[in-house]
Design an enzyme around this catalytic site. Structure first.
Site, short mmCIF file in Angstrom:
data_model
loop_
_atom_site.label_atom_id
_atom_site.label_comp_id
_atom_site.label_asym_id
_atom_site.label_seq_id
_atom_site.Cartn_x
_atom_site.Cartn_y
_atom_site.Cartn_z
N HIS A 149 0.85 -1.19 0.00
CA HIS A 149 0.00 0.00 0.00
C HIS A 149 0.89 1.24 0.00
O HIS A 149 1.96 1.25 0.62
CB HIS A 149 -0.92 -0.02 1.23
CG HIS A 149 -1.98 1.03 1.15
ND1 HIS A 149 -1.72 2.35 1.44
CD2 HIS A 149 -3.28 0.97 0.78
CE1 HIS A 149 -2.83 3.05 1.25
NE2 HIS A 149 -3.79 2.23 0.85
N GLU A 155 -4.10 2.11 -7.24
CA GLU A 155 -4.44 3.16 -6.28
C GLU A 155 -3.58 4.40 -6.52
O GLU A 155 -2.49 4.52 -5.95
CB GLU A 155 -4.19 2.64 -4.86
CG GLU A 155 -5.12 1.55 -4.42
CD GLU A 155 -5.50 1.72 -2.96
OE1 GLU A 155 -6.69 1.65 -2.65
OE2 GLU A 155 -4.60 1.95 -2.13
N GLY A 182 -7.79 9.09 0.02
CA GLY A 182 -8.03 9.75 1.30
C GLY A 182 -8.88 11.00 1.22
O GLY A 182 -9.23 11.48 0.14
P1 PGA Z 1 -9.65 5.92 0.45
O1 PGA Z 1 -8.50 4.86 0.71
O2 PGA Z 1 -10.83 5.17 -0.07
O3 PGA Z 1 -9.88 6.54 1.78
O4 PGA Z 1 -9.13 6.88 -0.57
C1 PGA Z 1 -8.23 3.83 -0.21
C2 PGA Z 1 -6.96 3.14 0.21
O5 PGA Z 1 -6.01 3.82 0.63
O6 PGA Z 1 -6.87 1.91 0.12
#
Ligand code: PGA
Length: 259
Positions: free
Chosen positions: A99, A169, A175
């Site tokens: 991640h 991502e 976020g």
């Molecule tokens: P988010 O996070 O949906 O809050 O943007 C996704 C993630 O970091 O896996």
């Protein structure tokens, strides 16, 4: 419909919620919203400290538990780390790997490659996160993604490729402080690109049917469009998964769409 045809929706709770009581309640509420779902595979990734308390709740298999990370050794003298034996003990079948929030803490492509192999060798499907921090005018972000993928798949035999889930991502879309949401067109471009990279790596035109999911501020408003127009096989949901109602809506949307 077998699980290969279902959408995969993963909740990444990060360092939330504060107490195991809240975590169990959130999990139970999410499970309720899956009472009638058939076309969606749901995985919730709580913090490590809550996992053993939650494992018995997940025994029905309707909402699986996953890990947010792990250490690529079974156990041993690695202070602060969670070896994969601890995951196996809790019957964990999915683990997020690489991640961006862990990469930002110093995790390298080499470390991630070891985790991918350790997961595969132990019957855990790694959810390999890749993504660029910026999408500028140049196509540099594609090179970065290609490197992340090439390094992570290094040494993965072709026979195990389909056990890996790739989560695209883009960091700029993650976020509550995200710059903006990714468009379904931008997501689709990466889905095509990832398939091409994997095809090239394994020198085949018929790309193994690998699952590619998307994460980055996914919510009930855009989940449907991402799943259909974005061409992904599922979603990785962060902050919206901390609200059972919001997450339940996302699950319903995924369930109602035929893959
Ligand atoms: P988010 O996070 O949906 O809050 O943007 C996704 C993630 O970091 O896996």
């Amino acid at each position: 419909m077998n699980s290969k045809k279902k959408f995969l929706v993963v909740a990444n709770w990060k360092a939330n919620p504060d107490s195991v009581k809240e975590a169990k309640k959130l999990y139970a509420d999410i499970k309720k919203s899956t009472a009638k779902t058939k076309n969606v595979e749901v995985v919730v990734c709580p913090t490590y400290i809550h996992l053993p308390d939650m494992a018995p709740l997940a025994s029905s298999g309707k909402v699986l538990l996953g890990a947010q990370d792990f250490f690529a050794q079974p156990n041993g003298s690695f202070t602060g780390s969670i070896g994969y034996e601890a995951l196996l003990e809790n019957k964990i079948k999915y683990a997020i790997v690489g991640h961006s929030e862990r990469r930002a803490m110093g995790e390298t492509n080499e470390i991630i490659a070891k985790k991918v192999l350790a997961a595969l060798d132990n019957g855990i499907s790694p959810i390999l996160c890749v993504g660029e921090s910026e999408r500028g005018e140049s196509l540099e972000y594609l090179n970065l993604l290609k490197n992340q993928l090439t390094d992570a798949f290094y040494k993965v035999p072709k026979s195990k490729v389909t056990s890996i889930v790739i989560a695209y991502e883009p960091i700029w879309a993650i976020g509550k402080n995200a710059k903006r949401n990714a468009t379904s067109h931008e997501i689709q471009e990466i889905v095509i690109f990832v398939k091409r990279v994997i095809g090239d790596l394994y020198k085949t035109k018929s790309v193994p049917p690998i699952k590619i999911i998307y994460g980055g501020s996914v919510n009930a408003k855009d989940a449907g469009e991402i799943l259909t127009e974005g061409g992904v096989d599922g979603l990785l949901v962060g902050h919206a998964s901390l609200n059972a109602k919001n997450f339940g809506e996302i699950l319903q949307i995924a369930d109602n769409l035929k893959k």
